[in-house]
Structure formats: C-alpha cells, structure tokens
Design a protein around this motif. Structure first.
Motif, PDB file in Angstrom:
ATOM      1  N   THR A  16      54.946  11.788 -12.468  1.00  0.00           N
ATOM      2  CA  THR A  16      55.732  10.914 -11.587  1.00  0.00           C
ATOM      3  C   THR A  16      57.005  10.488 -12.293  1.00  0.00           C
ATOM      4  O   THR A  16      57.071  10.379 -13.521  1.00  0.00           O
ATOM      5  CB  THR A  16      54.952   9.653 -11.184  1.00  0.00           C
ATOM      6  OG1 THR A  16      54.566   8.955 -12.367  1.00  0.00           O
ATOM      7  CG2 THR A  16      53.719  10.029 -10.379  1.00  0.00           C
ATOM      8  N   ILE A  17      58.030  10.244 -11.474  1.00  0.00           N
ATOM      9  CA  ILE A  17      59.315   9.715 -11.968  1.00  0.00           C
ATOM     10  C   ILE A  17      59.751   8.622 -11.009  1.00  0.00           C
ATOM     11  O   ILE A  17      59.701   8.807  -9.792  1.00  0.00           O
ATOM     12  CB  ILE A  17      60.394  10.802 -12.056  1.00  0.00           C
ATOM     13  CG1 ILE A  17      59.985  11.916 -13.019  1.00  0.00           C
ATOM     14  CG2 ILE A  17      61.734  10.210 -12.469  1.00  0.00           C
ATOM     15  CD1 ILE A  17      60.981  13.060 -13.077  1.00  0.00           C
ATOM     16  N   VAL A  18      60.187   7.474 -11.582  1.00  0.00           N
ATOM     17  CA  VAL A  18      60.744   6.389 -10.779  1.00  0.00           C
ATOM     18  C   VAL A  18      62.231   6.324 -11.063  1.00  0.00           C
ATOM     19  O   VAL A  18      62.663   6.277 -12.227  1.00  0.00           O
ATOM     20  CB  VAL A  18      60.078   5.049 -11.105  1.00  0.00           C
ATOM     21  CG1 VAL A  18      60.738   3.919 -10.301  1.00  0.00           C
ATOM     22  CG2 VAL A  18      58.585   5.099 -10.807  1.00  0.00           C
ATOM     23  N   VAL A  19      63.029   6.356  -9.976  1.00  0.00           N
ATOM     24  CA  VAL A  19      64.485   6.273 -10.129  1.00  0.00           C
ATOM     25  C   VAL A  19      65.002   5.139  -9.267  1.00  0.00           C
ATOM     26  O   VAL A  19      64.373   4.770  -8.253  1.00  0.00           O
ATOM     27  CB  VAL A  19      65.168   7.594  -9.739  1.00  0.00           C
ATOM     28  CG1 VAL A  19      64.748   8.725 -10.655  1.00  0.00           C
ATOM     29  CG2 VAL A  19      64.864   7.966  -8.294  1.00  0.00           C
ATOM     30  N   ASP A  20      66.146   4.604  -9.705  1.00  0.00           N
ATOM     31  CA  ASP A  20      66.735   3.525  -8.905  1.00  0.00           C
ATOM     32  C   ASP A  20      67.673   4.122  -7.868  1.00  0.00           C
ATOM     33  O   ASP A  20      67.769   5.342  -7.713  1.00  0.00           O
ATOM     34  CB  ASP A  20      67.449   2.519  -9.804  1.00  0.00           C
ATOM     35  CG  ASP A  20      68.605   3.135 -10.583  1.00  0.00           C
ATOM     36  OD1 ASP A  20      69.027   4.263 -10.214  1.00  0.00           O
ATOM     37  OD2 ASP A  20      69.060   2.528 -11.561  1.00  0.00           O
ATOM     38  N   SER A  21      68.374   3.245  -7.181  1.00  0.00           N
ATOM     39  CA  SER A  21      69.241   3.677  -6.090  1.00  0.00           C
ATOM     40  C   SER A  21      70.408   4.522  -6.566  1.00  0.00           C
ATOM     41  O   SER A  21      71.029   5.233  -5.778  1.00  0.00           O
ATOM     42  CB  SER A  21      69.752   2.467  -5.313  1.00  0.00           C
ATOM     43  OG  SER A  21      70.469   1.612  -6.164  1.00  0.00           O
ATOM     44  N   LYS A  22      70.702   4.465  -7.904  1.00  0.00           N
ATOM     45  CA  LYS A  22      71.805   5.258  -8.455  1.00  0.00           C
ATOM     46  C   LYS A  22      71.335   6.590  -9.027  1.00  0.00           C
ATOM     47  O   LYS A  22      72.126   7.344  -9.579  1.00  0.00           O
ATOM     48  CB  LYS A  22      72.520   4.453  -9.546  1.00  0.00           C
ATOM     49  CG  LYS A  22      73.179   3.186  -9.008  1.00  0.00           C
ATOM     50  CD  LYS A  22      73.845   2.429 -10.125  1.00  0.00           C
ATOM     51  CE  LYS A  22      74.516   1.137  -9.640  1.00  0.00           C
ATOM     52  NZ  LYS A  22      75.151   0.387 -10.734  1.00  0.00           N
ATOM     53  N   ALA A  32      54.794  14.030 -16.532  1.00  0.00           N
ATOM     54  CA  ALA A  32      56.132  14.501 -16.178  1.00  0.00           C
ATOM     55  C   ALA A  32      56.891  14.938 -17.421  1.00  0.00           C
ATOM     56  O   ALA A  32      57.622  15.935 -17.406  1.00  0.00           O
ATOM     57  CB  ALA A  32      56.894  13.413 -15.440  1.00  0.00           C
ATOM     58  N   CYS A  33      56.702  14.166 -18.546  1.00  0.00           N
ATOM     59  CA  CYS A  33      57.353  14.569 -19.803  1.00  0.00           C
ATOM     60  C   CYS A  33      56.873  15.947 -20.240  1.00  0.00           C
ATOM     61  O   CYS A  33      57.652  16.784 -20.704  1.00  0.00           O
ATOM     62  CB  CYS A  33      57.078  13.523 -20.893  1.00  0.00           C
ATOM     63  SG  CYS A  33      57.992  11.977 -20.646  1.00  0.00           S
ATOM     64  N   GLN A  34      55.551  16.176 -20.126  1.00  0.00           N
ATOM     65  CA  GLN A  34      55.023  17.505 -20.449  1.00  0.00           C
ATOM     66  C   GLN A  34      55.621  18.563 -19.542  1.00  0.00           C
ATOM     67  O   GLN A  34      55.950  19.670 -19.972  1.00  0.00           O
ATOM     68  CB  GLN A  34      53.499  17.516 -20.296  1.00  0.00           C
ATOM     69  CG  GLN A  34      52.749  17.038 -21.522  1.00  0.00           C
ATOM     70  CD  GLN A  34      51.258  17.345 -21.403  1.00  0.00           C
ATOM     71  OE1 GLN A  34      50.779  17.709 -20.335  1.00  0.00           O
ATOM     72  NE2 GLN A  34      50.554  17.185 -22.486  1.00  0.00           N
TER      73      GLN A  34
END
Length: 570
Positions: A16-22, A32-34
């Motif tokens: 999983t990856i969490v990103v902000d609005s930017k 996910a790093c793997q």
C-alpha cells in the motif's frame, strides 16, 4: 515518514501507498518497498517516481486498473492498483493498494512495441473477417474498415463524420433503435440483427455486436461495432418462414375443407383433424394409435385394401372411394387420396390421407344405378316381348303366306308368283334378323355362350368378317350380367363392321379372380382417343357396364386397331 527498516513488520501485509493531494508519498508499506525494491524512501518523494505517467485523479475510487511501476533499478513491471480515499485531520489522502501482475514476468511483455504489434494483429484479423466501425459517444463515425465500405458502397470520406443513419434502411422501428442506444449508453453490450441500406439502394443484413468503451467514470466515450453479413442467411430464413407460413395456411385450408389423417408406415394413426373426429364420431384419443380398421365397414374385399397398400407401399399415390363405418354404426363414403412421404431411401415413413365426404353423391349414384338397371331391364323385357311377337306373329303369318305361295306356284307357272315367292322368303329372313337383333331366343333358352356363338356365326356370314371366339367361362352368370356382355359384344362388333375397315376381329372371355373380363379386338384403322365422340352406342355400353358394377375401357391407336375391355364382378 517511516523508514523501510521500521516498515519490515508490514511485509506480510498488502503493498500500500498513501499519498496526499499533491501526489507526495506520505506512507509506504514494507510489501510496497519490496515491490519497488526500495531501501529507503526520501521525504517528499512523488508517487510518479515509482508509478510513472499515472494521473491519480482520473481513477474512480474502488476501480481496479492495470498500469506499470518502476523499481529502484529503473526496470518497469506490470501491476494492478486500486484507489480508495479517506480524510484525516481535514486533509484528503489517497490509499493505493498494489498487486504485481504475475501473468507477466518481465518488462518485455509491457514494451510499447509489442503491445502495438499485438493490437495491429488484432485489428488485421478483425478487418479481414468482419465489418468494423468506431463511433464517438454521439454516434458520429470515427473509423470504418474496407469491408464496411465494400458492403455499404460508400467511401470512407462519405462515412467519416456521419452517423449510422446514412445506412438506415427504415426497416426497424424507432423503439428498436431507442432500445439499442439505451443499452450501449448504459455501458452494456448490444447484440442483434440489423437491416441496412447500401448507397445503391440494395439492402443487406448484418449480425451486429456493439461494445461501449468506458472512461474512468464508467461512461462510454466511444463505441466499437463489429458486424458479420448475414444477408443470404436471412434470405434463406425468410424463405423458410414463408414456406412454413404457406404450409400452415395449406394445413388450415385442408383442415377446414377436408378429412385429414396422418399415419406411420405401419398404418397407425398419428394425427386426425377435427373433421375426421366429427364424421367418424370417434374421439381423437380413440383414433390416435389405432389403424383405419377402426372405421372399416366390411364393404370392400381384402383384395381392395391389398391393392391400396401395394400402391402406397411402393411410394405411389392412391386414389379411390372408400365406404367407412362411424362409431354409431352409420356408414359414410369418402373420396380418398393417400400420399406417401418418402425418406432418403425412397421408402415411405408416413402417409397423408386427404378425404372428402361423398355420401350424398354415392346415394344419388346408387339411385341412378338402380333406375338405370330398371330401365335396361324394362327395355330388355320389351325387346324380348317384341321379338317374340314378331317371331311368333308376323314371322308365322309370313311363313303361312310362303306355304300358300308355294302351293300356288305348283299350280300356276307365272313370273309374278316366282317374284312373290322370293320377296316373301327375303321378308321372312329380315323379320327373323330383326327379331334376333331385338332379343335372340337362344340367350334366354340356352344362355350366354351359345347365344354369342350363334350371333358370331350369323355376323360372319352376313358381313364377311371372321371373328375368333375364345372363352374359358365355366359357369352361368346372373341374367343381367349375361345380357350386358352380349349387348356390349354386339355393339362393339357393329362398330367394327361400320368403321374399322377390317375383315378380322376377336372376342375373348376370361374368368379371373372375382371378375369376368371380355375383350373385343380388331386390327382395323383405329382412331385418336382424344377425338372420340360419346355417341349413343358408347353411352349405351357405358351405362350397361355401370348397371352391373362393371368397368368399360376403350383403347385405340390410329393404324393399329381398337380394344374394348369390359370387366364385371362375378
């Protein structure tokens, strides 16, 4: 930002990856790093550094899309990702769940060149096999292949920018077209058959599949129409439907006008229409599965039905009149035609029987026959009476005068006496001949065969025509039958004398199975049967034959003579 070392405990979970609005990565799981082979994640790292060319704003929440990622070594690999949104402390964040596409093990499968090649191959296959068109979301044509131009007879320039109304045949209703658009506009595939009109005015049918292409919001942005021409198929189907309708109409007409039954090859009834049920007074359930023995009246001999089955069993149509017996014991007559249905080996597998009731007609015919028989009998009785009166009255008186004249000639030698003697002798012979023609006494006294022999002897002596007589009859017949045979032989030989221009003829009488056959033959000039007039003599012979349930046939060929064949039942 968590370091990869501190994220190792998440390695067993989802990537999983969490990103902000930017689009800045705020959190990344160990899995996910793997996936991206990252040892550490720098603060402020953008999502596009690990998933290039991805506009996350175009992804509909909950939808799964296929894309590709880039690992720390710069190698690309295919993956699936799903986006979900959440709000934390008033800020909007995107949560991406990632899965590697395990069906592809190297980036070579994702190389743009290979994808393009595969797409071109698919396009080539479609263009070679089907009619293809692509329209925008408003229905304007954006692309057509050569087969579309070939069948529609429009050029690509005439089609591009137009909608499909350019080939509308007007065959389909507005509701049909509305339903089509309602289906594809809702993102669903439509399938059906459409009749179109080419540029030259000809019509053609296409089996059509229309596939909507959806954007990220699940709304169609264009449509792919794939068609296969089925004009010939539709023509055949329409002809079959027309033939079926004609058959239905014929069946209706038959059922309304005739008594209809279908039997299997063994004669068991498999279908009976309402008129059959009505006239037989049996229910349909009583008829189905039975043979026609259920309505056998016992009127016809076994040989009659043996001949019937022999005819239809060899694939030929049988026609005739049958007397049947209804359930309540009443009798009825039907004029019948039985048609065999043949299989590929030309063997009957079922029979269609079409009947028309002729009971009233048969009753009238029977009454006419009885009337005719009475008239003939009265006629023969009058002939017999007149013949006796002429023979016993005038004949005897003339004979007495002859004796007187003979006595006179013995006493008086005068030419007038000799003349009176000759004239009286001739007159007696004429009276005897006339009496014989009316009714030969030998027919009543000795029977048919002596009467025929006597007639033929007199006939040959008077008209110098040799008649061969061959008879195998071993029994006396009914009086009416003997008179009928005698009169038909008499009339036939009279015609030979008048018209055949021959000095030879024959009369043959044969006793056969259940019948007597009489054949009168000459080798004279013959005649054309099509030009035969039904004179008084012919009508008289036919009426006499019918009066004893007989059948008369006359066969002749110009230059080869004439046959008269009489068959009467014993």
């Amino acid at each position: 930002m968590k370091s990869p070392e501190r994220n190792n405990q998440l390695n067993e979970g989802e990537a999983t990856i969490v990103v902000d609005s930017k689009g800045i990565i705020q959190s990344i799981s160990g899995q996910a790093c793997q996936l991206f082979q990252l040892d550490n994640v720098e603060s402020g790292m953008l999502l596009t550094q690990v998933i290039p060319n991805l506009d996350i704003s175009t992804i509909h929440p909950g939808n799964v899309i296929q894309h590709y990622g880039r690992d720390a070594n710069g190698d690309q690999f295919p993956l699936f990702l799903r986006k979900n949104q959440f709000t934390l402390n008033g800020n909007e964040f995107e949560l991406l769940t990632l899965h590697k596409n395990t069906n592809n093990h190297s980036m070579t499968d994702m190389e743009p060149q290979k994808i393009v090649k595969e797409m071109l191959d698919i396009k080539y296959a479609l263009d070679e096999s089907t009619i293809v068109a692509i329209t925008d979301q408003t229905g304007k044509i954006k692309y057509v292949n050569d087969k579309f131009c070939q069948i529609s007879k429009y050029t690509k320039e005439e089609l591009i920018g137009e909608d499909h109304r350019i080939i509308n045949s007007g065959h389909h209703s507005k509701e049909f077209i509305r339903n089509l658009w309602r289906t594809i506009a809702n993102g669903k595939i439509w399938r059906g058959e459409i009749k179109n009109k080419a540029k030259d005015g000809t019509y053609y049918w296409v089996d059509t599949t229309i596939v909507p292409f959806l954007n990220d919001q699940g709304k169609p942005h264009q449509y792919l129409a794939i068609r296969n021409e089925i004009t010939e198929h539709k023509r055949v189907v329409e002809e079959l439907e027309k033939s079926m309708q004609e058959l239905v109409d014929l069946k209706l007409a038959l059922d309304e006008s005739s008594i209809v039954a279908i039997t299997d090859k063994r004669g068991r009834i498999t279908y009976a229409n309402d008129r059959f049920v009505q006239i037989s007074k049996f229910s349909r359930e009583e008829l189905i599965g039975n043979t026609h023995a259920i309505i056998n009246s016992g009127y016809h001999p076994r040989s009659f039905f043996k001949d019937l089955w022999k005819t239809i069993g060899t694939g030929n149509v049988w026609k005739g009149e049958i007397r049947n017996k209804a359930k309540d014991g009443t009798y009825y007559w039907v004029d019948t035609t039985i048609v065999p249905f043949l299989d590929e080996k030309r063997k009957p597998y079922q029979y269609l029987a079409i009947r028309s009731e002729v009971t009233k007609r048969k009753r009238v015919e029977e009454e006419l026959k009885h009337t005719l028989t009475r008239i003939i009998n009265v006629q023969e009785e009058q002939r017999k009476k007149l013949s006796r009166e002429i023979h016993d009255g005038i004949g005897q008186n003339l004979y007495s005068h002859l004796i007187t004249i003979n006595r006179l000639s013995a006493e008086l030698d005068h030419p007038l006496v000799e003349q009176m003697l000759e004239e009286t002798t001739d007159l007696i012979q004429e009276v005897r001949d006339f009496s014989w023609e009316l009714r030969p006494s030998v027919l009543d006294d000795l029977g048919l065969i002596p009467a025929i022999r006597s007639f033929l002897k007199r006939f040959s002596e008077n008209y110098h025509i040799d008649v061969l007589f061959d008879c195998s009859l071993t029994q006396r017949l009914h009086n009416n039958t003997e008179i009928t045979i005698y009169r038909i032989i008499q009339e036939s030989l009279t015609n030979v004398r008048k018209y055949a221009k021959t000095d030879q003829a024959s009369v043959v009488i044969r006793e056969m199975e259940g019948i007597v056959r009489v054949t009168i033959e000459d080798k004279g000039i013959g005649f054309d049967e099509d030009k035969l007039d039904s004179g008084v003599g012919l009508i008289s012979m036919e009426e006499r034959a019918r009066s004893v349930d007989g059948e008369l046939q006359i066969k002749s060929t110009p230059g080869k003579g004439t046959y008269v064949i009489l068959e009467v039942p014993l």
